[in-house]
Design a protein around this motif. Structure first.
Motif, PDB file in Angstrom:
ATOM      1  N   ASP A 195       0.814  -1.217   0.000  1.00 13.71           N
ATOM      2  CA  ASP A 195       0.000   0.000   0.000  1.00 13.71           C
ATOM      3  C   ASP A 195       0.843   1.260   0.000  1.00 13.71           C
ATOM      4  O   ASP A 195       0.526   2.236  -0.677  1.00 13.71           O
ATOM      5  CB  ASP A 195      -0.912   0.013   1.238  1.00 13.71           C
ATOM      6  N   ARG A 215      -0.532  -2.775  -8.671  1.00 10.78           N
ATOM      7  CA  ARG A 215      -1.794  -2.448  -8.012  1.00 10.78           C
ATOM      8  C   ARG A 215      -2.845  -2.004  -9.035  1.00 10.78           C
ATOM      9  O   ARG A 215      -4.013  -2.362  -8.941  1.00 10.78           O
ATOM     10  CB  ARG A 215      -1.560  -1.344  -6.978  1.00 10.78           C
ATOM     11  N   VAL A 220      -6.674  -1.353  -8.306  1.00  8.96           N
ATOM     12  CA  VAL A 220      -6.356  -0.634  -7.075  1.00  8.96           C
ATOM     13  C   VAL A 220      -5.649   0.647  -7.503  1.00  8.96           C
ATOM     14  O   VAL A 220      -4.454   0.645  -7.801  1.00  8.96           O
ATOM     15  CB  VAL A 220      -5.470  -1.466  -6.137  1.00  8.96           C
ATOM     16  N   LYS A 256      -7.342   1.419   3.928  1.00 18.24           N
ATOM     17  CA  LYS A 256      -6.580   1.389   2.681  1.00 18.24           C
ATOM     18  C   LYS A 256      -6.432   2.811   2.135  1.00 18.24           C
ATOM     19  O   LYS A 256      -7.244   3.687   2.409  1.00 18.24           O
ATOM     20  CB  LYS A 256      -7.289   0.508   1.648  1.00 18.24           C
ATOM     21  N   HIS A 258      -6.960   5.964   0.139  1.00 23.46           N
ATOM     22  CA  HIS A 258      -8.190   6.409  -0.541  1.00 23.46           C
ATOM     23  C   HIS A 258      -8.308   7.912  -0.351  1.00 23.46           C
ATOM     24  O   HIS A 258      -7.842   8.464   0.649  1.00 23.46           O
ATOM     25  CB  HIS A 258      -9.407   5.698   0.059  1.00 23.46           C
TER      26      HIS A 258
END
Length: 595
Positions: A195, A215, A220, A256, A258
């Motif tokens: 991440d 990702r 993602v 996560k 965002h």
């Protein structure tokens, strides 16, 4: 296309609230430029507001006799503990990476003796570091990044080395010979798709791009780089927004990366520290900045009470500002523009509102404005692009009318707005005829002249004089000078641009007045800065220069804030770290700002 979102704390003067975030920021930095001594230094940044969550340290370093407990419970001096760690690992701790110490290596891990991670250029990686590590990469058959002659990076494994050259077996089976400076260490598979890019063991260019690509291939689109959110435009609908996701981030059920997380953090810090917040969205044209700004606004509106009252009005401003401030370019169907009235390149459109008005205006309004199809106006048909795939301009106009009602723009004012838009279109259709007398021009008296004058509230004769004669004022008298053909065309286009710019400024002022009640109820604010993105075309104009200058100014502010203030805070807290050098674009800005 990448865009970067970063959250900052700001302190705003009440007298500057009515101004845009970009104007306020540029003026503030420019004032510091003018007042700094010596002049060669970049402008000083404002001091970071004190956070109530953690007061700054009163000393720059810890006392020499500061004691800590080790794992076994025995006290040790901190300096001795650090030295022991450095002696055991062979590394000196750093901020973004690790700095290797000279010692005999008996390496058991690919990360021991790694090159300094914050360096992404191969030539900046010390040769001695590779001399110590390259044997380990060969023995353990670890992946490395190899830069090909095309400039692309590809994964491979080192087969052997000879002097400054290496034989590398690429992932596609090909075996090539490259210079060792064209090799960079790759991260282990366990770190693929992390991440936060700061979790990567090797933070170099191909590793960063590979992680983002990994990702992105799984839809993602959000990643982090420390405090910065990285978003990649998916160019399709991804199911990561809506009420369920808003609830998850509000209740801390999701962590996560965002844009919701950025907006939530800004809101919480504003409430907790009683300090204004700023969310800066940066990226090239078409990266998705405007959509990201709208998503952030939707989340903040949900925190403020949902889709009613002032929150609903704030969300509807996006529809209005996009219609009047955005246009289609060759790269972006919804690009933020500031000069898009008289001149268009192939494949581009003028501001959305012109096409929406022509397509969606009711028949009575069309008759009142003498409105025709968009294809019949020279300002719109010159680029051979009148529509956007998948966009219904008539439906967009209906949504615009609803948004104007919500922000309380009266029906009478709406009619005036549409009259000025139609006047701009008819101005573009006015033609000139050159006379035999020194290339002077006459304005053709046709329906374009008549309709433009009627919509502007003046006589046709007054408009003819304004477009064909330039009045020069002297000390005791004035002189009328007739314009040439090109001068008359330029005067007509200047009139159209001036009317549209004034209309836009008036519209923004009306929107701010309608939202004033929200300003009175809140002592703090969250500013979201979304500006036109960086552009570089085969043929660039004054518009690109203005856009890119604004982005260069913003980028310098962003870099210096992120690196300089962070490192100053480490000094205040007595933290030992490896100083990070960053490229300062002040010399580029000086070309425009310094005399």
């Amino acid at each position: 296309m990448l865009l970067f979102v970063v959250k900052m704390m700001v302190s705003a003067s009440p007298s500057l609230i009515a101004r845009s975030s970009l104007e306020e920021m540029l003026d503030s930095l420019r004032r510091r430029d003018e007042g700094e001594k010596p002049k060669e230094l970049p402008p000083a940044l404002p001091a970071r507001p004190t956070s109530k969550a953690r007061l700054p340290s009163a000393r720059r370093s810890l006392p020499n006799n500061f004691k800590v407990e080790d794992a076994e419970g025995s006290p040790e001096c901190l300096s001795s503990l650090n030295k022991r760690k450095e002696r055991d690992s062979g590394f000196k701790a750093g901020h973004f990476g690790v700095k290797r110490m000279d010692k005999d290596q008996n390496v058991e891990s690919p990360y021991d003796g790694a090159p300094e991670e914050c360096q992404i250029r191969p030539e900046k990686i010390g040769k001695s570091d590779w001399d110590d590590n390259i044997g380990y990469f060969i023995n353990k058959k670890l992946h490395v990044w190899c830069r090909l002659r095309s400039g692309l990076w590809e994964l491979g494994k080192i087969q052997s080395t000879s002097g400054d050259e290496a034989i590398v077996s690429l992932s596609d089976g090909n075996v090539i010979k490259v210079c060792r400076v064209e090799l960079l260490p790759a991260n282990p598979d366990v770190l693929e798709g992390v991440d936060d890019l700061m979790q990567l063991s090797y933070l170099n260019e191909p590793s960063v791009l590979y992680n983002l690509q990994s990702r992105y291939s799984q839809d993602v689109i959000y990643s982090k780089a420390g405090p910065v959110l990285i978003a990649i435009n998916p160019f399709k609908d991804v199911q990561i927004y809506g009420d369920d996701f808003v609830t998850a981030y509000r209740q801390k059920l999701a962590d996560k990366p965002h844009v919701y997380a950025i907006a939530d953090s800004a809101y919480n810090e504003m409430i907790r520290d009683d300090v204004n917040q700023s969310i800066i969205i940066s990226g090239e044209s078409g990266a998705g900045k405007t959509e990201t700004a709208k998503i952030a606004m939707q989340y903040l509106a949900a925190l403020g009470g949902g889709s009613c009252g002032i929150e609903r009005a704030i969300l509807q401003t996006s529809c209005i500002l996009e219609a009047f401030g955005n246009a289609k370019t060759s790269r972006n169907d919804n690009a933020s523009r500031f000069s898009r009235v008289a001149r268009l390149e192939d494949g581009e459109r003028s501001y959305h509102i012109f096409y929406q008005l022509c397509a969606g205006a009711p028949s009575m309004l069309k008759e009142k404005l003498k409105l025709k199809r968009a294809s019949e106006y020279k300002y719109l048909n010159q680029s051979n692009c009148l529509a956007i795939d998948g966009v219904d301009d008539a439906e967009k106009f209906r949504m615009l009318m609803e948004a104007l009602d919500i922000v309380r723009v009266s029906k009478k004012d709406q009619e005036h707005v549409f009259s000025m838009l139609a006047a701009v279109l008819w101005l573009g259709n006015i033609s000139f005829q050159a006379t035999e007398n020194e290339n002077h021009v006459e304005v053709l008296a046709d329906e374009a002249l008549t309709n433009a004058a009627m919509l502007m509230g003046c006589s046709s004769q007054d408009l003819i004089l304004a477009l064909s004669i330039h009045e020069i004022h002297g000390a005791n008298a004035s002189i009328d000078k007739r314009l040439t053909l090109q001068q008359a065309i330029d005067a007509r286009d200047a009139w159209a641009k001036f009317i549209y710019a004034s209309l836009f400024d008036w519209l923004v002022e009306q929107i701010n007045k309608s939202l004033a009640v929200g300003k009175c109820r809140s002592g703090r604010s969250i500013s979201i800065l979304d500006i036109y993105g960086f552009e570089s075309f085969q043929k660039n104009s004054f518009e690109q220069m203005c856009i890119n200058y604004a982005n260069e100014r913003l980028q310098q502010h962003f870099n210096r804030h992120l690196f300089k203030l962070e490192q100053e805070e480490y000094e205040l807290d007595g933290i030992d770290w490896t100083k990070v050098d960053f490229e300062d674009n002040q010399e580029c800005l000086n070309l425009f700002e310094k005399k």
